[in-house]
Design an enzyme around this catalytic site. Structure first.
Site, PDB file in Angstrom:
ATOM      1  N   TYR A 312      32.018  37.679  33.432  1.00 33.22           N
ATOM      2  CA  TYR A 312      31.528  38.017  32.227  1.00 33.22           C
ATOM      3  C   TYR A 312      29.863  38.236  32.559  1.00 33.22           C
ATOM      4  O   TYR A 312      29.054  37.248  32.826  1.00 33.22           O
ATOM      5  CB  TYR A 312      31.391  36.615  31.238  1.00 33.22           C
ATOM      6  CG  TYR A 312      32.910  36.366  31.061  1.00 33.22           C
ATOM      7  CD1 TYR A 312      33.593  36.836  29.797  1.00 33.22           C
ATOM      8  CD2 TYR A 312      33.783  35.655  31.981  1.00 33.22           C
ATOM      9  CE1 TYR A 312      35.042  36.667  29.758  1.00 33.22           C
ATOM     10  CE2 TYR A 312      35.076  35.238  31.724  1.00 33.22           C
ATOM     11  CZ  TYR A 312      35.732  35.669  30.678  1.00 33.22           C
ATOM     12  OH  TYR A 312      37.096  35.509  30.312  1.00 33.22           O
ATOM     13  N   HIS A 323      34.933  40.306  26.391  1.00 33.68           N
ATOM     14  CA  HIS A 323      35.893  40.500  27.575  1.00 33.68           C
ATOM     15  C   HIS A 323      34.908  40.378  28.909  1.00 33.68           C
ATOM     16  O   HIS A 323      33.523  40.668  28.803  1.00 33.68           O
ATOM     17  CB  HIS A 323      36.429  41.896  27.438  1.00 33.68           C
ATOM     18  CG  HIS A 323      37.409  42.067  26.406  1.00 33.68           C
ATOM     19  ND1 HIS A 323      38.740  41.496  26.415  1.00 33.68           N
ATOM     20  CD2 HIS A 323      37.552  42.581  25.199  1.00 33.68           C
ATOM     21  CE1 HIS A 323      39.397  41.820  25.517  1.00 33.68           C
ATOM     22  NE2 HIS A 323      38.764  42.490  24.634  1.00 33.68           N
ATOM     23  N   LYS A 354      37.580  47.467  33.362  1.00 34.18           N
ATOM     24  CA  LYS A 354      36.522  46.584  34.113  1.00 34.18           C
ATOM     25  C   LYS A 354      36.133  47.257  35.307  1.00 34.18           C
ATOM     26  O   LYS A 354      36.763  48.361  35.809  1.00 34.18           O
ATOM     27  CB  LYS A 354      36.962  45.216  34.264  1.00 34.18           C
ATOM     28  CG  LYS A 354      37.424  44.378  33.261  1.00 34.18           C
ATOM     29  CD  LYS A 354      38.220  43.139  33.457  1.00 34.18           C
ATOM     30  CE  LYS A 354      39.088  42.582  32.494  1.00 34.18           C
ATOM     31  NZ  LYS A 354      38.402  42.325  31.066  1.00 34.18           N
TER      32      LYS A 354
END
Lengths: 377, 377
Positions: A312, A323, A354
């Site tokens: 994170y 997210h 990601k």
């Protein structure tokens, strides 16, 4: 129009310079309007019918090679697939050969067998070898070819899979993760060597001497809600919906916190348990975890994504959790990537939006970060 | 209310039978309204405050254990996490112990140390140990525990990752892939042993003696549009948008077709090249490829998904190609899964809405198929 195979390149006379180099960026100009083509360029012109044949004058006798024979003779099928694909996408590109246009000394040096090979220099769309701009530096690899991690960064891998389909991966040896704690940037020093009790995710100091037990492969601690809520260490043992109660910490979290005096367990015992479970990989993972925490980001288990950590980058309390932004896989510095493994990681990360980051973590604590992403040229 | 730890289980008297077993499916009834609880059940009742303490009478002296002490004493933290999660989801479940309710002889036999262990028998929602129905058979594993492939099928793996988060994988040892060529179903015989020149994807016979070259790690063939268009062998060498021209075949496709006389290249040469590139894995992959073709489905490279093959179950010509339905990874029959690798494969497959299938392929050609998928109980 025919070319002639001489010393591993194809020479073409007539108006070849205007026709192939000036108009379409093939090859490099020689004297008298002649051009010299790399085999892959000649193969492309043969496949289009722009060249009729290439004459091989070796061994005294002359052989006229058509596209099929030329491919077999020169062994360029793999690179041809990539060259053709980039041409189809509207790019001009040059093979990274010494003295070829668009190719600087660094590219040729990187072309050394044990260095970071470059096969093609690709110009931005609308530009060509006569301009001074490079869009991509491309290395062509087969699906089963080992790629040393140390050779990546600043290069695009063009992987030709066994069906002949192409996948491009761009690699970056300097991905920006959180706030580096020194100007070095790439250097993830810290971990066991840089214990300072600080936690950049929160201005308040960490607590000390929290009551904890080392149980199986985790550490369970009591009365430490802040560790979870404000800094995202551990999980509630009584489930995600529990609003209080004991926390279970991973061995990595437990070792990190025990080394900083936060937990009342022996850090050596936690590290020892970690090594029992996964050997020296535990130390590498702990160093990477510490380096990430030192950069002010929050690493948690990456298990659901098959990675070591999910990260994170913007953490502001568990209550407002968004997210995670990166997936991190911890590898040794001498790691060889197999393109299929890379494809699996990068595809999964892309699917969940990601970034895929590799932490190449040496025994001495040095970490080289590397990111990889799918590229559509 | 207290329990007593006796021989690895916890006995509770008073009205425990009505309160714990009849009303909420904990433990198994003993005489006189007593119940016997497995440690994980007792831990759950302790965590909820339904039991105050468990008295350990070992070594003559009595010790009253609270939740924390009981967890540490009995080493049930891992299983507790799963038990609690399933209870939170509204299920009743029993530990798979001999003589426990809902547990049949097969579960206990599978509970042998080197067999396929079962930890919990989970009843359908609204049912309990007094009913005769099972929703899931659960095996609890830590993130780093090796799981023998042969132990899977018909069991749900509950993986506790290092942060203590849970992921459930259901496994099926009899996934339905295409049309098996015999009643055995699981048996993927075929490959090099069952060469019959037929191709169930098309009624017309395959062509024979197609002109082809073995080039680097692929086979390039000429004048064989049908192989591509009607049966999806190979790719166009001149790119996806090319409407004709040479085809490039993978070594697996090339070997399969050469063994059937379709290509005019020596099948031994193609197989040899494949073995040069990836050793005996090539033979396993070729057997799996052949078994899939024999089942009437079309395997292509799974590279973009990090797998061996992607599979089209309903193929009706390249013109009307729909999405592939399965990803296949080829493994040895003695393969041990690491949960994180399994998580990576299953997550990726789930993200692209395909089924993840493992082909456990032995040297003799026997193939055991196994599928795995994420489960939300």
């Amino acid at each position: 129009m025919d070319g002639t195979l001489v010393d591993g390149a194809v020479r073409v006379g007539g108006d070849a310079r205007q026709r192939f180099y000036d108009a379409r960026g093939y090859g490099r100009p020689l004297d008298r309007n002649r051009v010299e083509l790399a085999p892959v360029e000649a193969a492309h012109l043969l496949s289009r019918g722009d060249l009729d044949a290439v004459v091989d004058e070796r061994e005294g006798s002359e052989t006229r090679l058509d596209f099929r024979e030329f491919l077999a003779r020169t062994g360029t099928a793999l690179r041809f697939t990539v060259y053709r694909d980039l041409r189809d996408r509207g790019f001009y590109l040059s093979p990274a050969r010494e003295g070829w246009p668009g190719v600087d000394e660094g590219d040729v040096r990187r072309g050394a067998p044990d260095g970071a090979r470059i096969d093609f220099v690709v110009y931005p769309r609308g530009k060509g070898p006569w301009d001074d701009a490079v869009a991509y530096r491309i290395r062509v690899v087969g699906e089963r070819e080992a790629v040393p991690a140390a050779s990546l960064g600043g290069v695009v891998l063009a992987v030709v899979d066994e069906d002949g389909e192409l996948t491009y991966f761009e690699t970056d040896a300097d991905p920006d993760i959180g706030v580096a704690d020194d100007e070095g940037g790439d250097d993830g020093r810290g971990g066991a060597d840089a214990i300072d009790g600080d936690d950049p995710t929160d201005d308040a100091p960490l607590p000390a001497g929290v009551d904890a037990d080392l149980l199986e492969d985790r550490v369970v601690c009591y009365d430490a809600d802040d560790l979870y809520e404000r800094r995202f260490y551990g999980q509630r043992l009584l489930g995600r919906n529990a609003e209080s109660g004991p926390l279970q910490l991973s061995l990595v979290e437990g070792a990190y916190l025990a080394q900083r005096g936060v937990l009342d367990v022996e850090s050596d015992a936690v590290v020892g348990r970690g090594r029992d479970v996964e050997g020296e990989r535990f130390d590498r993972r702990l160093r990477t975890y510490a380096a990430l925490r030192d950069r002010g980001v929050v690493p948690k288990s990456g298990f659901k994504f098959g990675a070591d950590f999910r990260v994170y980058e913007d953490f502001d309390g568990v209550e407002s959790l968004s997210h995670s932004t990166d997936l991190v896989r911890v590898l040794g510095p001498g790691h060889d990537f197999y393109p299929r493994d890379l494809s699996l990681d990068v595809r999964l990360a892309g699917g969940v939006r990601k970034r895929m980051v590799f932490a190449l973590t040496a025994a001495n604590g040095q970490i080289d970060w590397l990111s990889a992403a799918r590229l559509t040229p």
